[in-house]
Design a protein around this motif. Structure first.
Motif, PDB file in Angstrom:
ATOM      1  N   UNK A 312       3.414  -6.131   4.662  1.00 56.86           N
ATOM      2  CA  UNK A 312       3.215  -5.039   5.700  1.00 56.86           C
ATOM      3  C   UNK A 312       3.200  -3.351   5.305  1.00 56.86           C
ATOM      4  N   UNK A 313       2.498  -2.492   5.802  1.00 60.68           N
ATOM      5  CA  UNK A 313       2.958  -1.518   4.712  1.00 60.68           C
ATOM      6  C   UNK A 313       2.276  -0.926   3.455  1.00 60.68           C
ATOM      7  N   UNK A 314       1.889  -1.565   2.611  1.00 61.26           N
ATOM      8  CA  UNK A 314       1.521  -1.549   1.876  1.00 61.26           C
ATOM      9  C   UNK A 314      -0.018  -1.851   1.602  1.00 61.26           C
ATOM     10  N   UNK A 315      -0.725  -1.262   0.319  1.00 58.04           N
ATOM     11  CA  UNK A 315      -1.962  -1.644   0.496  1.00 58.04           C
ATOM     12  C   UNK A 315      -2.948  -1.849  -1.275  1.00 58.04           C
ATOM     13  N   UNK A 316      -3.703  -3.069  -1.302  1.00 59.76           N
ATOM     14  CA  UNK A 316      -3.690  -3.288  -2.622  1.00 59.76           C
ATOM     15  C   UNK A 316      -3.739  -2.178  -3.718  1.00 59.76           C
ATOM     16  N   UNK A 317      -3.153  -1.459  -4.697  1.00 60.37           N
ATOM     17  CA  UNK A 317      -3.649  -0.958  -5.777  1.00 60.37           C
ATOM     18  C   UNK A 317      -4.731  -0.651  -6.464  1.00 60.37           C
ATOM     19  N   UNK A 318      -5.799  -1.853  -6.924  1.00 62.21           N
ATOM     20  CA  UNK A 318      -6.947  -1.835  -7.173  1.00 62.21           C
ATOM     21  C   UNK A 318      -8.152  -2.679  -6.189  1.00 62.21           C
ATOM     22  N   UNK A 319      -7.875  -2.381  -5.173  1.00 63.93           N
ATOM     23  CA  UNK A 319      -8.700  -3.122  -4.207  1.00 63.93           C
ATOM     24  C   UNK A 319      -9.859  -4.139  -4.548  1.00 63.93           C
ATOM     25  N   UNK A 320     -10.670  -3.814  -5.235  1.00 66.79           N
ATOM     26  CA  UNK A 320     -12.030  -4.430  -6.612  1.00 66.79           C
ATOM     27  C   UNK A 320     -11.509  -5.423  -6.790  1.00 66.79           C
ATOM     28  N   UNK A 321     -10.035  -5.392  -7.987  1.00 70.71           N
ATOM     29  CA  UNK A 321      -9.154  -6.027  -8.623  1.00 70.71           C
ATOM     30  C   UNK A 321      -8.874  -6.975  -8.090  1.00 70.71           C
ATOM     31  N   UNK A 323      -9.497  -8.111  -4.883  1.00 66.82           N
ATOM     32  CA  UNK A 323     -10.665  -8.980  -4.293  1.00 66.82           C
ATOM     33  C   UNK A 323     -11.635  -9.711  -4.835  1.00 66.82           C
ATOM     34  N   UNK A 324     -11.123  -9.492  -6.467  1.00 70.01           N
ATOM     35  CA  UNK A 324     -11.663 -10.926  -7.382  1.00 70.01           C
ATOM     36  C   UNK A 324     -10.718 -11.622  -7.875  1.00 70.01           C
ATOM     37  N   UNK A 325      -9.164 -11.495  -6.682  1.00 73.22           N
ATOM     38  CA  UNK A 325      -7.536 -12.026  -7.568  1.00 73.22           C
ATOM     39  C   UNK A 325      -7.135 -11.860  -9.025  1.00 73.22           C
ATOM     40  N   UNK A 326      -7.746 -10.460  -8.750  1.00 73.33           N
ATOM     41  CA  UNK A 326      -6.591 -10.198 -10.566  1.00 73.33           C
ATOM     42  C   UNK A 326      -5.354  -9.424  -9.951  1.00 73.33           C
ATOM     43  N   UNK A 331       0.462  -3.856  -5.065  1.00 72.31           N
ATOM     44  CA  UNK A 331       0.267  -2.939  -4.172  1.00 72.31           C
ATOM     45  C   UNK A 331       1.186  -2.090  -3.858  1.00 72.31           C
ATOM     46  N   UNK A 332       0.432  -0.669  -3.122  1.00 75.77           N
ATOM     47  CA  UNK A 332       1.256   0.362  -3.045  1.00 75.77           C
ATOM     48  C   UNK A 332       2.164   0.864  -1.228  1.00 75.77           C
ATOM     49  N   UNK A 333       2.722   1.174  -1.975  1.00 78.79           N
ATOM     50  CA  UNK A 333       2.868   2.029   0.168  1.00 78.79           C
ATOM     51  C   UNK A 333       1.656   2.741   0.751  1.00 78.79           C
ATOM     52  N   UNK A 334       1.560   2.343   1.797  1.00 82.75           N
ATOM     53  CA  UNK A 334       0.512   2.979   2.819  1.00 82.75           C
ATOM     54  C   UNK A 334       0.760   4.269   3.348  1.00 82.75           C
ATOM     55  N   UNK A 335       2.282   4.352   3.760  1.00 82.94           N
ATOM     56  CA  UNK A 335       3.296   5.819   4.537  1.00 82.94           C
ATOM     57  C   UNK A 335       3.680   6.383   3.898  1.00 82.94           C
ATOM     58  N   UNK A 336       4.402   7.550   3.523  1.00 84.12           N
ATOM     59  CA  UNK A 336       5.479   7.865   2.954  1.00 84.12           C
ATOM     60  C   UNK A 336       6.086   7.346   3.226  1.00 84.12           C
ATOM     61  N   UNK A 337       7.374   6.790   2.970  1.00 88.55           N
ATOM     62  CA  UNK A 337       8.814   7.106   4.336  1.00 88.55           C
ATOM     63  C   UNK A 337       9.208   8.271   4.332  1.00 88.55           C
TER      64      UNK A 337
END
Length: 543
Positions: A312-321, A323-326, A331-337
């Motif tokens: 929670x609070x993070x999102x995939x670094x490469x969403x396309x990869x 979604x291909x289950x690679x 993941x990377x932080x969505x909102x800066x601390x």
């Protein structure tokens, strides 16, 4: 047949008997004057362990090894990388005092490689299949096979590491079923700051890990409670070594851990009825046990599909990869601390302090730093350090904190530890807002359903005819009774339906007759109109 012929035959039979006896001889001690030659063996006093020559399946090479009960359970190999190509092998005490394997009489194939020399040494079995080389006069152990294990961890054998000297004792897999030379996988102890774990490596890359050792069990092995009967012990020994070993409670049991060709640790137990080793546990139950399969700041759950998800609070670094289950990109932080925004002089209006997301029953990440402080201090220390991205606490370990990427987090259904991941306060609020929206939606839905139900019932009942006008309750002084109409006895309205319909008609739909009308209708309650009497009083008919 002449005497000379009989003598020759007797001599031949005698030689054959001697050869057979020589092959079958099993000694329990090797000295400079007492060796074992292929196919002779050295046996332990209890008869369970044997040192001898063997040939793996689908191979012609000869090796010296130790096995339990039979050659189907090889637990140690001396000349793993220097096989013999014939049966000329001899195991003896060399003139320099080392235990050696010779090819023929001169060529040294394998040696214990001790620097100090002495000719007065012996070799025999100690407890649980440990082959030892001792000084004959003092009995001091100079070398043992537990210092150079193959692919099997035995009771009392220590996996160890010394960060200062770099010295390690670790398991290494076979290269193949027919080749016991060192394979791709190895397993040993990793010592961090006040934290000890067991790792499996594929060449130089981490492949599996046990999670931190807390003095009782490995916190990253969900089924460790069932394995605890093997009595694991370990930690820092105070001499620079971190080690892990186990004991077994009963000499009647035999449990060993073996690192197989696929890089899995297998717990095997001797089945005395079937006379074979049975696998009772494996280090890899699912893909989530593979080290770092979901990448950084992600969690793996074997019960979910897909198994990987960002924290929670993070999102995939490469969403396309992703979604291909690679998932290797993580993941990377969505909102800066908030603490990072302060350092960057970001003039954002959100000045609320960062918070912690609680993950329950998880295998905590690798690269933790340990310190012996209480949970509240552990939390405040992490919050005061902007580099700290997560913390956890265990009574046996103390405080654990992480300053880099969070890697190899696994969700358990039980066991594990609680992990507190640092995220921006706005990410915590998003979760609260979502809960509020869900609650409001549920309440509104419930109100709509109840309102519609009430409207439907009112519509049905507003047009309902008065079906039981002929039932009335009579009151006269202390006397109570019911008046029964002749209408009750008609086939269209049998009396038993009246009671059923009574429950379907509201009270206001019933006709109420006053006492005067009832008295007139019954001829002032004349006996000729009385039908009978029950528990509620007399019953009259209406003419």
């Amino acid at each position: 047949m002449g005497f000379s012929s009989r003598a020759n035959l007797f001599f031949v039979l005698l030689m054959l008997c001697c050869c057979v006896l020589d092959v079958g001889i099993a000694i329990d001690t090797i000295t400079s004057s007492q060796s074992i030659k292929d196919p002779e063996v050295l046996t332990s006093k209890d008869g369970n362990f044997t040192l001898g020559f063997f040939t793996p399946q689908n191979s012609t090479n000869r090796y010296v090894g130790i096995w339990w009960k039979s050659q189907s359970t090889i637990i140690w190999v001396a000349n793993r990388n220097q096989p013999l190509n014939d049966s000329s092998g001899i195991v003896t005490i060399h003139e320099d005092g080392n235990l050696v394997l010779l090819k023929g009489q001169k060529q040294v194939i394998w040696t214990t490689n001790l620097s100090n020399s002495s000719s007065n040494r012996t070799s025999q079995f100690s407890d649980y299949g440990k082959l030892v080389l001792t000084e004959a006069t003092t009995g001091n152990i100079l070398w043992d096979s537990f210092q150079q294990p193959s692919n099997t961890l035995l009771p009392g054998m220590k996996l160890s590491t010394n960060n200062s000297t770099g010295k390690k004792v670790e398991l290494t897999s076979w290269k193949s079923p027919s080749n016991p030379s060192v394979g791709s996988f190895s397993s040993g102890v990793v010592q961090g700051i006040n934290i000890v774990e067991v790792f499996i490596w594929n060449e130089t890359q981490p492949y599996w890990r046990s999670g931190p050792w807390n003095g009782r069990l490995f916190t990253g092995i969900q089924s460790m409670a069932t394995l605890y009967r093997t009595g694991f012990q370990g930690g820092n020994d105070g001499e620079g070594y971190a080690n892990i070993y186990y004991t077994i409670p009963s000499s009647s049991e035999f449990l060993i851990y073996m690192l197989n060709l696929q890089g899995q640790l297998l717990l095997t137990e001797w089945d005395d009825e079937r006379k074979e080793m049975e696998v009772t546990w494996t280090s890899q139950d699912s893909d989530c046990d593979v080290y770092g399969i979901c990448g950084s700041f992600a969690i793996c759950n074997a019960q979910s599909s897909p198994i990987c998800s960002c924290l929670k609070g993070f999102e995939a670094r490469n969403k396309e990869e992703w979604n291909r289950q690679n998932w290797t990109g993580g993941c990377v932080r969505r909102t800066q601390l908030q603490c990072e925004r302060v350092k960057d002089h970001n003039t954002s209006t959100d000045t609320k302090e960062d918070g912690f997301l609680k993950l329950q029953m998880v295998k905590v990440p690798y690269f933790a730093e340990g310190s012996p402080v209480e949970p509240d201090i552990c939390r405040s220390q992490c919050l005061e350090n902007c580099s700290c991205v997560a913390y956890s606490h265990d009574d046996g370990i103390g405080c654990m904190s992480w300053t880099g990427n969070l890697l190899d987090i696994q969700q358990f259904s039980d066991a594990g530890l609680d992990l507190y991941v640092r995220i921006a306060h706005t990410e915590l609020d998003k979760g609260k807002n979502t809960k509020i929206i869900i609650i409001i939606t549920v309440i509104i839905g419930a109100v709509v359903i109840i309102t519609c139900s009430c409207a439907y019932v009112m519509r049905r009942t507003s047009n309902h005819p008065a079906k039981i006008w002929h039932l009335i309750k009579l009151r006269k002084g202390n006397r109570n009774g019911f008046v029964q109409s002749k209408f009750d006895e008609t086939p269209e309205h049998p009396s038993h339906r009246v009671i059923e319909e009574l429950t379907q008609v509201q009270q206001q739909e019933m006709f109420v007759f006053d006492f005067k009308r009832v008295a007139t209708a019954t001829n002032n309650f004349h006996q000729s109109n009385k039908l009978g009497q029950g528990g509620f009083g007399p019953v009259y008919k209406v003419p």
